[in-house]
Each structure stands twice: as structure tokens, then as C-alpha cells.
Design a protein around this motif. Structure first.
Motif, mmCIF file in Angstrom:
data_model
loop_
_atom_site.group_PDB
_atom_site.id
_atom_site.type_symbol
_atom_site.label_atom_id
_atom_site.label_comp_id
_atom_site.label_asym_id
_atom_site.label_seq_id
_atom_site.Cartn_x
_atom_site.Cartn_y
_atom_site.Cartn_z
ATOM 1 N N UNK A 164 0.825 -1.208 0.000
ATOM 2 C CA UNK A 164 0.000 0.000 0.000
ATOM 3 C C UNK A 164 0.859 1.258 0.000
ATOM 4 N N UNK A 165 1.978 1.239 0.730
ATOM 5 C CA UNK A 165 2.881 2.393 0.760
ATOM 6 C C UNK A 165 3.496 2.625 -0.615
ATOM 7 N N UNK A 166 3.820 1.534 -1.307
ATOM 8 C CA UNK A 166 4.376 1.669 -2.649
ATOM 9 C C UNK A 166 3.362 2.274 -3.610
ATOM 10 N N UNK A 167 2.123 1.810 -3.551
ATOM 11 C CA UNK A 167 1.092 2.342 -4.443
ATOM 12 C C UNK A 167 0.907 3.843 -4.216
ATOM 13 N N UNK A 168 0.878 4.242 -2.962
ATOM 14 C CA UNK A 168 0.714 5.670 -2.660
ATOM 15 C C UNK A 168 1.901 6.475 -3.177
ATOM 16 N N UNK A 169 3.106 5.965 -2.967
ATOM 17 C CA UNK A 169 4.294 6.701 -3.404
ATOM 18 C C UNK A 169 4.362 6.807 -4.929
ATOM 19 N N UNK A 170 3.922 5.784 -5.633
ATOM 20 C CA UNK A 170 3.908 5.855 -7.092
ATOM 21 C C UNK A 170 3.060 7.019 -7.573
ATOM 22 N N UNK A 171 1.888 7.179 -6.978
ATOM 23 C CA UNK A 171 1.038 8.305 -7.380
ATOM 24 C C UNK A 171 1.637 9.636 -6.920
ATOM 25 N N UNK A 172 2.221 9.655 -5.726
ATOM 26 C CA UNK A 172 2.849 10.884 -5.231
ATOM 27 C C UNK A 172 3.971 11.329 -6.157
ATOM 28 N N UNK A 173 4.709 10.363 -6.709
ATOM 29 C CA UNK A 173 5.821 10.679 -7.605
ATOM 30 C C UNK A 173 5.366 10.989 -9.027
ATOM 31 N N UNK A 174 4.068 10.931 -9.261
ATOM 32 C CA UNK A 174 3.551 11.340 -10.560
ATOM 33 C C UNK A 174 3.354 10.228 -11.563
ATOM 34 N N UNK A 175 3.494 8.981 -11.153
ATOM 35 C CA UNK A 175 3.256 7.882 -12.092
ATOM 36 C C UNK A 175 1.780 7.870 -12.484
ATOM 37 N N UNK A 176 1.517 7.944 -13.788
ATOM 38 C CA UNK A 176 0.121 7.979 -14.248
ATOM 39 C C UNK A 176 -0.261 6.722 -15.026
ATOM 40 N N UNK A 177 0.586 5.697 -14.961
ATOM 41 C CA UNK A 177 0.246 4.446 -15.616
ATOM 42 C C UNK A 177 -0.592 3.551 -14.725
ATOM 43 N N UNK A 178 -0.823 2.344 -15.191
ATOM 44 C CA UNK A 178 -1.656 1.403 -14.448
ATOM 45 C C UNK A 178 -0.933 0.900 -13.196
ATOM 46 N N UNK A 179 -1.680 0.804 -12.109
ATOM 47 C CA UNK A 179 -1.199 0.173 -10.879
ATOM 48 C C UNK A 179 -2.240 -0.855 -10.469
ATOM 49 N N UNK A 180 -1.800 -2.087 -10.287
ATOM 50 C CA UNK A 180 -2.681 -3.144 -9.798
ATOM 51 C C UNK A 180 -2.091 -3.694 -8.513
ATOM 52 N N UNK A 181 -2.889 -3.741 -7.461
ATOM 53 C CA UNK A 181 -2.450 -4.267 -6.173
ATOM 54 C C UNK A 181 -3.261 -5.520 -5.865
ATOM 55 N N UNK A 182 -2.558 -6.635 -5.669
ATOM 56 C CA UNK A 182 -3.209 -7.935 -5.469
ATOM 57 C C UNK A 182 -3.054 -8.354 -4.015
ATOM 58 N N UNK A 183 -4.182 -8.523 -3.321
ATOM 59 C CA UNK A 183 -4.184 -8.924 -1.910
ATOM 60 C C UNK A 183 -4.823 -10.296 -1.777
ATOM 61 N N UNK A 184 -4.114 -11.208 -1.136
ATOM 62 C CA UNK A 184 -4.657 -12.555 -0.958
ATOM 63 C C UNK A 184 -5.831 -12.568 0.010
ATOM 64 N N UNK A 185 -5.788 -11.705 1.025
ATOM 65 C CA UNK A 185 -6.862 -11.660 2.019
ATOM 66 C C UNK A 185 -8.063 -10.894 1.464
ATOM 67 N N UNK A 186 -9.235 -11.076 2.063
ATOM 68 C CA UNK A 186 -10.424 -10.382 1.566
ATOM 69 C C UNK A 186 -10.483 -8.916 1.966
ATOM 70 N N UNK A 187 -9.518 -8.457 2.748
ATOM 71 C CA UNK A 187 -9.510 -7.076 3.234
ATOM 72 C C UNK A 187 -8.625 -6.203 2.357
ATOM 73 N N UNK A 188 -8.930 -4.905 2.335
ATOM 74 C CA UNK A 188 -7.989 -3.976 1.713
ATOM 75 C C UNK A 188 -6.742 -3.876 2.612
ATOM 76 N N UNK A 189 -5.626 -3.351 2.111
ATOM 77 C CA UNK A 189 -4.379 -3.362 2.888
ATOM 78 C C UNK A 189 -4.525 -2.736 4.272
ATOM 79 N N UNK A 190 -3.904 -3.402 5.249
ATOM 80 C CA UNK A 190 -3.956 -2.924 6.627
ATOM 81 C C UNK A 190 -2.599 -3.078 7.293
ATOM 82 N N UNK A 191 -2.443 -2.404 8.431
ATOM 83 C CA UNK A 191 -1.204 -2.460 9.199
ATOM 84 C C UNK A 191 -1.280 -3.607 10.198
#
Length: 398
Positions: free
Chosen positions: A13-40
Motif C-alpha cells: 500500500x505504501x508503494x502504491x501511494x508513493x507511485x502516485x505521489x511521484x507522478x506515475x500515471x500508468x496502471x497500478x494493480x495491487x493484489x491482496x490474498x486476504x479479503x480485506x484492503x491493505x492494513x497495518x
């Protein structure tokens, strides 16, 4: 550029946020094995388990963040393979192409076959669901195998909830590998003073469950009859996907100083990354801070940064009325000297570990003004003059 992140934890989740912060405008797909969105994960054995925080507080981002930032979030659907030749991540029902791939698959608890095969109620603490299920049982009698950070934090939660707890640890002191013989007794006394039955220098010899009763026989000959058994004997990097894909692994995905794997398109961050740290050499760090900062660093690296990841490991724990923060890394060769300022019996002190006249790690207990000076000293030389100066800079405990 298509970027795929495998792993629904803090690093991903931190990587996905940083990609957008750095201006990446391409596709980002985040795959989570658990049924929850990313958590700490730290709240799972701290605030959430203690009842000081609710389940919604553990999530890295609000539920709408991923759609708002054009991140495709796939939950409850683990990646089943990586095809490096084709540049694809394989799921059960689809494949996803990538130009850059981040492995943030974390770690998995070490299992204890003897316990699992006994028929007893045996638990591990790794996921949000694990924590919520364990929270409902804290008033019972728990047998905890392992006096590491997870085991001791759970013991603290059990005692706060009014439950009984026996902790079994084969080492002569809890946390001895991290704290050494000088400071590990502080945590042993802390737990005993709060009513924990702390069994050190012994092990679980057998576990049986008959007629609704669980009986644990210990190496010292005693028996314990708990309601629930929690196994906390460490974790292993979840590097199976990487290994099956042909990436270099050795108890974690082997990455260089910039978090790049043996395939230049693939990076790793968090628990699964065995990083070639410019100062410490090969290390794998299973802590919250590393997940955040390695995730961010990997994002920048995927966008072309060549900077090495040099941040010192950091972790913290909260047990009863004790709070501790630790910075740095004492390697396999140990340390030559430990400088302590403060009072161990009152559990208000700061400490620096020194190896080859260099400060390799530092920590404080209940001395919150000390963390910034400690950070400033870790990695610096420790001549006699510097030792004296550091002692003055490290605030005296209140």
C-alpha cells in the motif's frame, strides 16, 4: 508503464501511494490474498487486541482511496504464479501484464506440527481475522509458545483482559537475541510483575487433547492445562512465488541495495525482502517502519531511482505501562559494549550498543525524548570522547 504489486500489506500500500505521489500515471494493480484492503499489522498484537482501537483503524487507506487514485485493488484472490518470460502475474481467473513488479508478500508464521496435530485449540497471530478471533478469547487461560515480541505483547493483552497466561520459552531470557543478557531481564521481570507465568529455559514436550481438556507437558516436567494455545515462534519470508518463478531467494527474496531482485524488472519490499544493506549486509527486517519506507523506496526505484536504501531498522513495542523504541541492528557478531543511561528497575532508561567503536543500535524504554538523539548516534563512531558526548546528549530520564 504497468506496475503490479503482489501483497496487500503495508509495504504494498505504501508503494502504491508513493507511485502516485511521484507522478506515475500508468496502471497500478495491487493484489491482496486476504479479503480485506491493505492494513497495518502492529495493531493486531497491540491496540486492536487490547481493545484500544477498532478494526477500521488498522487500514492503510480509506475504502475509497484506491478508486480515487486509479489503483486497481484485487482482494481475496492470491497470485498463483509469475511468468517472467511473458511479464505476467497469474491469478486463478486471469493474467495481469507488468512492466515492473513489486513483491510485498510478507511473511508467514512458523508452524508447530506437534501442536497442530494434537487436536487442541491452536492459534497463530498474523492476520486481522486472527486478531479478532484471539481477542474474543483473552479472558481464557492461554499457553503461549515463544517469548518473542508477538508472544509478550499477547501476554500483556491477556493480563489486561483478566485472563491467565503461561509463556514457554526455550531461551534462558525473553528477547535475549535482540536485547542481550543485560536488558532482557527487564522484560522478564515486567511480565512476572503482572502475573504472567513465565517459564524460561524449557520447551513444549507434548500436547494432548482428550475429553475436552488440553494438557501441555513441559520440558521441566510440569504440566499446564490451557484453554487455548498460541504459537509465536517466529516467521518465515513468504518467498514461494519468487522461488517458483526462478528469482534468487534465500530465506527471502534477494535484493540489492536498491531493492531490485535478480530480475531487473522485479523488486521486493517489507518482510519478504532480504536486502543487501550498505551498512549491515544481508538483512531481512519484519517491522512496520521497514514496510513503509521500503515500499516507498521500491516505488521510486521502479520509476528509475538508483538510490540505495540505507535507512536503519526501527521497531517499537507497547507492553503494560512500558513503551520501547529501538533503532539499528546488532549483527551476528554481537556487540562489544552496552552503554546504559537511566534506571533499569524503574524501566526508564536509554541504551546504545557498540561494536568495533561504532554505535550499531540504540533503544529507550519510557524515555520518549531520547529517540531523536538515539537516531543521531546510530551508525556513528563511538570513541571515548563520543561516548561521553552521547551520554550528555541522551536526555536523562524524567
Amino acid at each position: 508503464m504497468n506496475i503490479v504489486i503482489i501483497g496487500g500489506g503495508l509495504a504494498g500500500a505504501s508503494a502504491a501511494e508513493e507511485l502516485r505521489t511521484q507522478g506515475h500515471d500508468g496502471n497500478i494493480t495491487l493484489i491482496a490474498a486476504e479479503p480485506h484492503r491493505p492494513y497495518e499489522r502492529p495493531p493486531l498484537s497491540k491496540g486492536l487486541l487490547l481493545g484500544d482501537a477498532g478494526p477500521d483503524s488498522v487500514y492503510v487507506h480509506a475504502s475509497g482511496w484506491y478508486a480515487e487514485h486509479h489503483v486497481e485493488l484485487i482482494t481475496g484472490s492470491p497470485a498463483t504464479g509469475i511468468d517472467l518470460a511473458a511479464g505476467q502475474v497469474i491469478l486463478e481467473d486471469r493474467t495481469i501484464p507488468f512492466d515492473r513488479l513489486l513483491l510485498a508478500t510478507g511473511s508467514t508464521p512458523r508452524h508447530l506440527a506437534m501442536a497442530e496435530q494434537s487436536g487442541a485449540d491452536v492459534r497463530y497471530l498474523r492476520t486481522l481475522d486472527d486478531s479478532l478471533a484471539l481477542k474474543a478469547r483473552l479472558a481464557d487461560h492461554l499457553l503461549i509458545i515463544g517469548a518473542g515480541w508477538i508472544g509478550l505483547e499477547v501476554a500483556s493483552a491477556v493480563r489486561k483482559a483478566g485472563g491467565a497466561v503461561t509463556v514457554v520459552e526455550s531461551a534462558l531470557l525473553p528477547l535475549a537475541a535482540v536485547l542481550g543478557p543485560e536488558l532482557a531481564p527487564v522484560f522478564a521481570e515486567l511480565h512476572r510483575s503482572h502475573g504472567v507465568d513465565l517459564r524460561l529455559g524449557t520447551s513444549l514436550e507434548s500436547l494432548t487433547h482428550e475429553a475436552g481438556c488440553t494438557t501441555a507437558r513441559l520440558g521441566d516436567g510440569d504440566t499446564v492445562t490451557p484453554d487455548l494455545v498460541l504459537v509465536g515462534i517466529g516467521a518465515e519470508a513468504d518467498d514461494s512465488l519468487a522461488a517458483e518463478a526462478g528469482l534468487a531467494v534465500d530465506h527471502g527474496v534477494l535484493v540489492d541495495a536498491g531493492l531490485r531482485s535478480s530480475d531487473p524488472r522485479v523488486f521486493a519490499a517489507g518482510d519478504v525482502a532480504r536486502h543487501d544493506h550498505p551498512v549491515h549486509g544481508r538483512i531481512r527486517v519484519e517491522h512496520w517502519d521497514s514496510a513503509i519506507h521500503q515500499g516507498r523506496h521500491a516505488a521510486r526505484a521502479m520509476l528509475g531511482s538508483e538510490e540505495p536504501y540505507t535507512r536503519e531498522p526501527y521497531f517499537f513495542t507497547d507492553q503494560y505501562d512500558l513503551g520501547m523504541e529501538y533503532v539499528g541492528h546488532v549483527g551476528a557478531d554481537g556487540y562489544d559494549e552496552l552503554v546504559i543511561r537511566g534506571d533499569l528497575p524503574s524501566r526508564v532508561f536509554s541504551a546504545l550498543w557498540i561494536k568495533d567503536d561504532r554505535v550499531v543500535a540504540g533503544m529507550h524504554c519510557n524515555d520518549w525524548d531520547a529517540i531523536d538523539p538515539i537516531r543521531s548516534w546510530v551508525g556513528r563512531g563511538a570513541t571515548d570522547a563520543a561516548r561521553n558526548k552521547a551520554s550528555k546528549l541522551m536526555p536523562a530520564p524524567a
